[in-house]
Design a protein around this motif. Structure first.
Motif, PDB file in Angstrom:
ATOM      1  N   PRO A 190      38.865  50.243  49.669  1.00 12.83           N
ATOM      2  CA  PRO A 190      37.951  49.513  48.782  1.00 12.83           C
ATOM      3  C   PRO A 190      38.388  47.819  48.934  1.00 12.83           C
ATOM      4  O   PRO A 190      39.535  47.422  49.025  1.00 12.83           O
ATOM      5  CB  PRO A 190      38.387  50.005  47.350  1.00 12.83           C
ATOM      6  N   LYS A 191      37.226  47.193  48.883  1.00 14.01           N
ATOM      7  CA  LYS A 191      37.658  45.738  48.977  1.00 14.01           C
ATOM      8  C   LYS A 191      38.461  45.262  47.891  1.00 14.01           C
ATOM      9  O   LYS A 191      38.084  45.693  46.607  1.00 14.01           O
ATOM     10  CB  LYS A 191      36.226  44.889  48.966  1.00 14.01           C
ATOM     11  N   ALA A 192      39.143  44.208  47.759  1.00  7.15           N
ATOM     12  CA  ALA A 192      40.120  43.798  46.945  1.00  7.15           C
ATOM     13  C   ALA A 192      39.132  42.986  45.757  1.00  7.15           C
ATOM     14  O   ALA A 192      39.704  42.877  44.676  1.00  7.15           O
ATOM     15  CB  ALA A 192      41.127  42.840  47.299  1.00  7.15           C
ATOM     16  N   VAL A 193      38.035  42.353  46.325  1.00  7.77           N
ATOM     17  CA  VAL A 193      37.302  41.645  45.277  1.00  7.77           C
ATOM     18  C   VAL A 193      36.604  42.652  44.209  1.00  7.77           C
ATOM     19  O   VAL A 193      36.623  42.293  43.180  1.00  7.77           O
ATOM     20  CB  VAL A 193      36.346  40.704  45.883  1.00  7.77           C
ATOM     21  N   ASP A 194      36.127  43.792  44.678  1.00  7.55           N
ATOM     22  CA  ASP A 194      35.745  44.892  43.653  1.00  7.55           C
ATOM     23  C   ASP A 194      36.633  45.652  42.926  1.00  7.55           C
ATOM     24  O   ASP A 194      36.387  45.640  41.932  1.00  7.55           O
ATOM     25  CB  ASP A 194      35.193  45.869  44.748  1.00  7.55           C
ATOM     26  N   ALA A 195      37.981  45.844  43.374  1.00  5.35           N
ATOM     27  CA  ALA A 195      39.069  46.338  42.581  1.00  5.35           C
ATOM     28  C   ALA A 195      39.096  45.092  41.600  1.00  5.35           C
ATOM     29  O   ALA A 195      39.748  45.720  40.197  1.00  5.35           O
ATOM     30  CB  ALA A 195      40.281  46.830  43.503  1.00  5.35           C
ATOM     31  N   LEU A 196      39.158  44.047  41.711  1.00  2.00           N
ATOM     32  CA  LEU A 196      39.516  42.924  40.818  1.00  2.00           C
ATOM     33  C   LEU A 196      38.381  42.476  39.942  1.00  2.00           C
ATOM     34  O   LEU A 196      38.550  41.681  39.009  1.00  2.00           O
ATOM     35  CB  LEU A 196      40.314  41.937  41.443  1.00  2.00           C
ATOM     36  N   ALA A 197      37.254  43.094  40.077  1.00  4.47           N
ATOM     37  CA  ALA A 197      36.032  42.625  39.297  1.00  4.47           C
ATOM     38  C   ALA A 197      36.310  42.917  37.766  1.00  4.47           C
ATOM     39  O   ALA A 197      36.908  43.911  37.213  1.00  4.47           O
ATOM     40  CB  ALA A 197      34.739  43.705  39.738  1.00  4.47           C
ATOM     41  N   GLY A 198      35.857  41.792  37.373  1.00  4.13           N
ATOM     42  CA  GLY A 198      36.036  41.653  35.632  1.00  4.13           C
ATOM     43  C   GLY A 198      37.582  41.303  35.177  1.00  4.13           C
ATOM     44  O   GLY A 198      37.740  41.145  34.038  1.00  4.13           O
ATOM     45  N   PHE A 199      38.632  41.142  36.258  1.00  5.30           N
ATOM     46  CA  PHE A 199      39.799  40.744  35.770  1.00  5.30           C
ATOM     47  C   PHE A 199      39.722  39.479  35.250  1.00  5.30           C
ATOM     48  O   PHE A 199      40.767  39.202  34.150  1.00  5.30           O
ATOM     49  CB  PHE A 199      40.868  40.877  36.916  1.00  5.30           C
ATOM     50  N   ASP A 200      39.159  38.356  35.720  1.00 11.69           N
ATOM     51  CA  ASP A 200      39.313  36.960  35.376  1.00 11.69           C
ATOM     52  C   ASP A 200      38.752  36.998  33.610  1.00 11.69           C
ATOM     53  O   ASP A 200      39.360  36.310  33.103  1.00 11.69           O
ATOM     54  CB  ASP A 200      38.241  36.201  36.150  1.00 11.69           C
ATOM     55  N   ALA A 201      37.890  37.716  33.479  1.00  9.41           N
ATOM     56  CA  ALA A 201      37.245  37.980  31.965  1.00  9.41           C
ATOM     57  C   ALA A 201      38.540  38.236  31.121  1.00  9.41           C
ATOM     58  O   ALA A 201      38.680  37.907  29.983  1.00  9.41           O
ATOM     59  CB  ALA A 201      35.988  38.536  31.811  1.00  9.41           C
ATOM     60  N   PHE A 202      39.274  39.391  31.594  1.00 11.21           N
ATOM     61  CA  PHE A 202      40.281  39.749  30.799  1.00 11.21           C
ATOM     62  C   PHE A 202      41.336  38.885  30.764  1.00 11.21           C
ATOM     63  O   PHE A 202      41.846  38.486  29.710  1.00 11.21           O
ATOM     64  CB  PHE A 202      40.756  41.171  31.383  1.00 11.21           C
ATOM     65  N   TRP A 203      41.574  38.384  31.687  1.00 12.53           N
ATOM     66  CA  TRP A 203      42.694  37.198  31.850  1.00 12.53           C
ATOM     67  C   TRP A 203      42.422  36.179  30.700  1.00 12.53           C
ATOM     68  O   TRP A 203      43.557  35.562  30.301  1.00 12.53           O
ATOM     69  CB  TRP A 203      43.054  36.839  33.231  1.00 12.53           C
ATOM     70  N   ALA A 204      41.251  35.792  30.894  1.00 10.81           N
ATOM     71  CA  ALA A 204      40.839  34.343  30.168  1.00 10.81           C
ATOM     72  C   ALA A 204      40.998  34.574  28.699  1.00 10.81           C
ATOM     73  O   ALA A 204      41.317  33.564  27.883  1.00 10.81           O
ATOM     74  CB  ALA A 204      39.592  34.104  30.402  1.00 10.81           C
ATOM     75  N   VAL A 205      40.813  35.999  28.246  1.00 12.12           N
ATOM     76  CA  VAL A 205      41.062  36.138  26.622  1.00 12.12           C
ATOM     77  C   VAL A 205      42.450  36.606  26.324  1.00 12.12           C
ATOM     78  O   VAL A 205      42.755  36.799  25.004  1.00 12.12           O
ATOM     79  CB  VAL A 205      40.070  37.382  26.303  1.00 12.12           C
TER      80      VAL A 205
END
Length: 389
Positions: A190-205
């Protein structure tokens, strides 16, 4: 040799630009954005809300001749971008993490500016999957996905020959001599970008941003779908207001990787402590700056205090509209905090510490007491009789 005669009007027109541009300038002016910044924003392929907040920062800085930075709040950027504050906050922190914008503590909020595009870092967002292609767009940057489909290079004769063999024998076409065949490889991970989808939104809050690499690893292991991503972010938004996460300066907030591995979003909701809105918190900070010698700022939230602060802010807003017109605040969002601070500063100038003493916020917030301050009706007897109530 024939001499060319130029009319003075032609020279002026060439210097001033086209008639259409001059009409546009007279109507609203221009935002002079450096080409390097403009090109980088075009090529960066930012998510929609991130691009809106980046453009809002451009408008607040370059639009007002403040390339070095402008002191503003996230709420002001959200209003300018036309998006919800919570979405603006997540986009803002994502841009800070990617070094697209810089932010440092300011007097009213944060001093924000567009960073040098050469320093932008999109490594958490980019597709890190290895590819077999060596074809790239000439203008691609490190954060762009430059993967292209690989094709066999065949001549016209080899294509016809292969077609003939296939038609006569039913066998698969034979690759042309010199054609590059795809190497046999195991099933792609699985592509790393797919596995990390949504992580930025979690990290921001998430309120404790420590151990990002471990948090990303936990997120990849979890691989949440869109529904679970939304549930995780919503749970963080609730729990960050809880007494457990707010006491002792956030000392008991778990590390993000620990929270993800423990499925913290499934925890039962704990008691939530109401808190100041961004506008109320900004007012309390102004009060501490301008009147701390006379008034003790409130340390805890109460509904009465929050309502009284909103009433004061609304009164300042009404005076601005009455004096400058209904569109003034839309044209310059900084008017409200500037006028609020000016009102507090004027009040401080009218107080004599020897006569007024030090009062609590709850005493100062009463309309009748503030009216007496404006009228300079306090003397030593008032202080002796009422003290620091």
């Amino acid at each position: 040799m024939t001499a060319t005669v130029m009319r003075l009007d032609d020279v002026r027109r060439a210097r001033q630009g086209s008639e259409g541009h001059r009409r546009m300038e007279e109507a609203g002016g221009f935002v002079a954005i450096p080409n390097a910044v403009f090109d980088a924003l075009l090529e960066a392929d930012l998510p929609g809300r991130c691009l809106k907040i980046a453009l809002a920062v451009v408008r607040k800085t370059y639009g007002y001749g403040k390339a070095e930075g402008d002191d503003c709040t996230i709420q002001q950027l959200a209003d300018l971008a036309g998006i919800d504050r919570s979405d603006a906050s997540r986009a803002f922190h994502a841009l800070v993490d990617a070094q697209v914008i810089t932010a440092r503590k300011g007097r009213y909020g944060s001093v924000v500016a567009i960073n040098d595009p050469l320093k932008w870092d999109f490594s958490p967002w980019q597709n890190t999957t290895a590819t077999t292609t060596n074809v790239a767009k000439h203008h691609a940057e490190p954060w762009q996905n430059t993967t292209h489909n690989r094709q066999l290079q065949q001549t016209k004769e080899s294509k016809q020959k292969n077609a003939g063999v296939s038609a006569s024998t039913g066998a698969d076409p034979v690759p042309a001599v010199g054609a590059v065949e795809p190497a046999s490889t195991p099933a792609a991970k699985p592509k790393a970008v797919d596995a990390l989808a949504g992580f930025d939104a979690f990290w921001a809050v998430y309120p404790k941003r420590k151990g990002k690499a471990l948090a990303q690893k936990a997120w990849q292991k979890l691989a949440p779908d869109a529904d679970l991503q939304a549930a995780i972010v919503a749970a963080v938004e609730r729990q960050r207001l809880s007494l457990d996460w707010q006491k002792d300066g956030g000392q008991y907030i778990p590390h993000p990787s620990t929270w993800l591995n423990a499925a913290g979003w499934l925890d039962e909701d704990t008691t939530v402590r109401p808190s100041w809105t961004p506008a109320q918190a900004e007012f309390v900070a102004m009060l501490d700056d301008e009147l701390s010698a006379f008034v003790v700022p409130p340390s805890d939230w109460t509904a009465e205090r929050a309502s009284a602060i909103d009433s004061l802010i609304d009164a300042v807003r009404e005076r601005i509209v009455k004096r400058l017109g209904a569109d003034a605040l839309q044209q310059d969002p900084d008017l409200l905090p500037h006028h609020t601070r000016a009102a507090l500063r004027t009040m401080a100038e009218r107080l004599d510490p020897a006569k007024f003493g030090i009062r609590t916020f709850d005493w100062w917030i009463r309309p009748e007491n503030r009216d007496r301050i404006r009228a300079r009706q306090f003397d030593r007897n008032d202080h002796n009789q009422q003290g620091a109530q």
